[in-house]
Design a protein around this motif. Structure first.
Motif, PDB file in Angstrom:
ATOM      1  N   TYR A 126      -3.296 -30.819  15.967  1.00 18.93           N
ATOM      2  CA  TYR A 126      -4.184 -29.695  16.231  1.00 18.93           C
ATOM      3  C   TYR A 126      -5.632 -30.081  15.906  1.00 18.93           C
ATOM      4  CZ  TYR A 126       0.009 -26.721  16.326  1.00 18.93           C
ATOM      5  OH  TYR A 126       1.228 -26.154  16.622  1.00 18.93           O
ATOM      6  N   LYS A 129      -9.977 -30.406  15.955  1.00 18.69           N
ATOM      7  CA  LYS A 129     -11.108 -30.891  16.740  1.00 18.69           C
ATOM      8  C   LYS A 129     -10.774 -32.210  17.419  1.00 18.69           C
ATOM      9  CE  LYS A 129     -15.773 -32.772  16.193  1.00 18.69           C
ATOM     10  NZ  LYS A 129     -16.843 -33.136  15.240  1.00 18.69           N
ATOM     11  N   ARG A 130     -11.202 -32.334  18.684  1.00 20.46           N
ATOM     12  CA  ARG A 130     -11.103 -33.574  19.434  1.00 20.46           C
ATOM     13  C   ARG A 130     -12.439 -33.801  20.144  1.00 20.46           C
ATOM     14  NH1 ARG A 130      -7.182 -33.719  16.874  1.00 20.46           N
ATOM     15  NH2 ARG A 130      -5.084 -34.457  17.401  1.00 20.46           N
ATOM     16  N   GLY A 167      -9.741 -33.965  14.094  1.00 22.85           N
ATOM     17  CA  GLY A 167      -8.596 -33.290  13.524  1.00 22.85           C
ATOM     18  C   GLY A 167      -8.945 -32.216  12.519  1.00 22.85           C
ATOM     19  N   ARG A 225      -6.034 -27.326  20.592  1.00 23.31           N
ATOM     20  CA  ARG A 225      -7.104 -28.255  20.255  1.00 23.31           C
ATOM     21  C   ARG A 225      -8.435 -27.711  20.767  1.00 23.31           C
ATOM     22  NH1 ARG A 225      -3.865 -33.709  22.236  1.00 23.31           N
ATOM     23  NH2 ARG A 225      -2.434 -33.834  20.461  1.00 23.31           N
TER      24      ARG A 225
END
Length: 313
Positions: A26, A28-29, A62, A113
């Motif tokens: 899950y 931040k990307r 992340g 995400r």
């Protein structure tokens, strides 16, 4: 004449604040091929959005991107302000909320995400990026089976000759067996609440506007259980039901029942027959305002059509 504030976004040291990490898969990307940060990044954004953008940009991969986690790290802004800022950053082209079908950890499930870009991009760029991301996340071809000698088991004739033969076991005179001791009577089992019931019962602790009674949880349990059948977990269900809440909720039961029906995720590919040659959706965009899922091309500026119609701009 008012002069806009073009001061650069503050460079916040995210690691020093111990911002929480999201669960594996899950969070931040960052989009690929990002240029290094500059002093004037986000200078054209309003002050609140500039501050939130500078903080999010400094977060590691992340990091948790839910409103509550971000608000706990922002002494200047509460949950409603952070939610409004994320929505504005989505409209400006810096982020997209996406549900991805992930097989990390050996379990196929939908994960949420937030794809982040330091440079603002238009809708066409995001549509192309998300299409490429969906192709990249497609399952790879199955690995070739191991060579036959890996699992080969020697036949009985090939057993090592060095193993000594076992001596015959001497006969043991039969003894009188003792009477078995009486076993304690098993305690009666107590029915434990289902994961769906527990997830509904904890909504009020996550957000008091969605506090449900025991009777409400029992009435909605079957509808919530259908989400678990489709491969989501309790955290996913809680996020979907609590994202983008209005200032007040008059009927928590009716509000949760409506969201359980409207925002239920699609079934996993393994649960439904797939026509050969038909692509399986592995990536679904979420509306930045209300969290409703849909195809990437159905969203403009990260918003679904009803939320775009409500936008005063």
């Amino acid at each position: 004449m008012a002069v806009p504030d073009l001061s650069p976004a503050p460079r916040v040291s995210a690691s020093s604040r111990s911002h929480p990490k999201a669960k594996p898969g899950y969070g931040k990307r960052s989009v690929p091929d990002q240029r290094p940060p500059r002093e004037g990044d986000f200078a054209l954004l309003p002050e609140r959005e500039r501050h939130i953008a500078g903080y999010v940009d400094a977060l590691p991969e992340g990091a948790a991107m839910d409103i509550k986690s971000l608000a706990r790290s922002q002494p200047l802004y509460g949950q409603m302000a952070v939610g409004s800022a994320l929505r504005a950053l989505g409209v400006a082209g810096h982020l997209r909320h996406v549900r991805c079908l992930s097989g990390e950890g050996g379990q196929v499930r939908w994960v949420t995400r937030t794809f982040w870009s330091r440079i603002a991009h238009d809708n066409e760029w995001w549509d192309a990026f998300l299409a490429a991301e969906e192709r990249r996340s497609a399952p790879q071809e199955a690995a070739a089976p191991p060579p036959p000698w890996v699992h080969a088991v020697p036949a009985a004739s090939e057993a090592p000759a060095s193993v000594p033969a076992q001596p015959p076991i001497a006969a043991v005179p039969q003894q009188r067996t003792a009477e078995p001791e009486p076993q304690p009577r098993p305690e009666p089992t107590v029915d434990r609440p289902s994961p769906a019931f527990l997830a509904l019962a904890r909504l009020g602790r996550t957000d008091s506007r969605l506090a449900l009674s025991a009777a409400d949880c029992a009435a909605l349990e079957q509808a919530a259980a259908e989400w678990f059948v489709r491969g989501v977990d309790a955290d996913y269900l809680t996020h979907a039901l609590t994202a983008g809440l209005p200032a007040s909720v008059d009927s928590p039961f009716g509000f949760v029942r409506r969201r359980l029906h409207d925002k239920i995720p699609p079934r996993l590919p393994a649960a439904a027959p797939v026509v050969p040659g038909t692509p399986v959706r592995r990536l679904i965009v979420e509306c930045t305002e209300c969290g409703v899922p849909g195809r990437p091309e159905a969203f403009r500026d990260g918003l679904c059509r009803p939320c775009r119609q409500l936008d005063p701009a």
